[in-house]
Design an enzyme around this catalytic site. Sequence first.
Site, mmCIF file in Angstrom:
data_model
loop_
_atom_site.group_PDB
_atom_site.id
_atom_site.type_symbol
_atom_site.label_atom_id
_atom_site.label_comp_id
_atom_site.label_asym_id
_atom_site.label_seq_id
_atom_site.Cartn_x
_atom_site.Cartn_y
_atom_site.Cartn_z
ATOM 1 N N LYS A 180 5.848 -6.336 6.742
ATOM 2 C CA LYS A 180 5.252 -5.036 7.071
ATOM 3 C C LYS A 180 5.559 -4.652 8.526
ATOM 4 O O LYS A 180 6.173 -5.428 9.250
ATOM 5 C CB LYS A 180 3.750 -5.077 6.771
HETATM 6 C C1 LIG Z 1 1.627 -5.287 1.084
HETATM 7 C C2 LIG Z 1 0.869 -4.251 0.371
HETATM 8 C C3 LIG Z 1 -0.485 -4.401 0.031
HETATM 9 C C4 LIG Z 1 -1.237 -5.687 0.162
HETATM 10 O O1 LIG Z 1 -1.196 -6.252 1.406
HETATM 11 P P1 LIG Z 1 -1.397 -7.842 1.578
HETATM 12 O O2 LIG Z 1 -1.506 -7.984 3.054
HETATM 13 O O3 LIG Z 1 -0.181 -8.507 1.000
HETATM 14 O O4 LIG Z 1 -2.639 -8.228 0.859
HETATM 15 C C5 LIG Z 1 -1.152 -3.325 -0.538
HETATM 16 N N1 LIG Z 1 -0.516 -2.162 -0.788
HETATM 17 C C6 LIG Z 1 0.784 -1.993 -0.505
HETATM 18 C C7 LIG Z 1 1.417 -0.673 -0.790
HETATM 19 C C8 LIG Z 1 1.525 -3.030 0.064
HETATM 20 O O5 LIG Z 1 2.833 -2.867 0.308
#
Ligand SMILES: *Cc1c(COP(=O)(O)O)cnc(C)c1O
Length: 382
Positions: free
Chosen positions: A184
């Site tokens: 991310k």
């Molecule tokens: C990565 C992601 C999540 C969840 O995040 P985590 O930190 O992996 O729990 C939720 N929504 C979207 C669109 C994502 O890309």
Amino acid sequence: MSESFIPYGRQSIDEQDIQAVIQVLRGDYLTTGPMVAQFERRLCEISGAKAAVAVNSGTAALHAAYYAAGLEPGQEIITSPLTFAATANAARYLGANVRFVDIDPATGLIDPAQIEQAITPRTRLIAPVDYSGQPADYDAINAIASRHGLAVVADAAHSLGATYKGRPVGTLATLTTTSFHPVKPVTTAEGGAVLTPHENLASIAARFRTHGITRDPALLQSNQGPWWYEMQELGYNYRLPDLNCALGLSQLGKLDQFLTRRRQIAAMYDQGLSHSKELILPHVNSDVVSGWHLYVVRLAGDASRRRAVVEALHQRKIGVQVHYIPVHLQPYYQSLGFKAGMFPQAEDFYSRCFSLPIFPAMTDEQVGRVIDNVLGCVNNAR
Ligand SMILES: *Cc1c(COP(=O)(O)O)cnc(C)c1O
């Protein structure tokens, strides 16, 4: 020179990040300590939010945000099927149901024109997903929400640092959630946050993060001494440790530089691939600045070639990925009654899409290798 595998995304960790974590390891607090509040303050500065609540995943952030928005068992959320399952799952954790609304095929974002017909007396909130880093159409979505008395919870796992009509992600919805997973925009290893302009909603999310416990004298029903606290509602242990917050704080200092590099890579892909008639390149609305979490291309013609193209690229060590298998097609959601064919735009988008590698440490040479191999593979598979 032997060419190494290029993943679709990965973290960028430098010596400063490492030192920030080591310093916490030498200190007094491993978990809730001074770094949590510092990280939350910096998140507010960057996003324009009034309050931030750091939690230990993006999924926990969605759970806490839906809870803070008042989502109750039997109520409904509205979201996009073109997302990671967590956006929908977090509603299920609270005993709520999910109504999917199909996407605008140009962008992969929820189509505001189809939201109103999905609203029922049980709807509590709309959860747009800033797919690939591009903010959804918040003016349209907020107008619908306010007509119907609904909250808006933005799943901004892809879009920290992006803007919509000049306004930053974090100010666009009732509550906004981020993820700090390694792929991310910035990472804390695992982690996430709830951002909001509403301090009262942040307080609810903060209690939810730690078992529903409060020590706030204004909220206590009694007080038997300095040890006293009250668990007034059911919460979880969703705390993000100081170690992770130190990493996140150090990473936030580099967010602008990360976003600049992502934009450069996207521009190189645009230029290198735009002449191909085999590919549909990502469309970014003119009134947003995307965070470019993903660079998603689609095959223009016969979608059945997609598997061969992805496999050929993997053989050439290009780590393309597919975002996302529409959530309503997952066996769990099928068991709740969802069926293939219900959201044709998301299903068509999925059938022909794949995400090209994009991450801040990617070199120009690697971008060039991806372009050459993508062009080669889509032409071979014709
Ligand atoms: C990565 C992601 C999540 C969840 O995040 P985590 O930190 O992996 O729990 C939720 N929504 C979207 C669109 C994502 O890309």
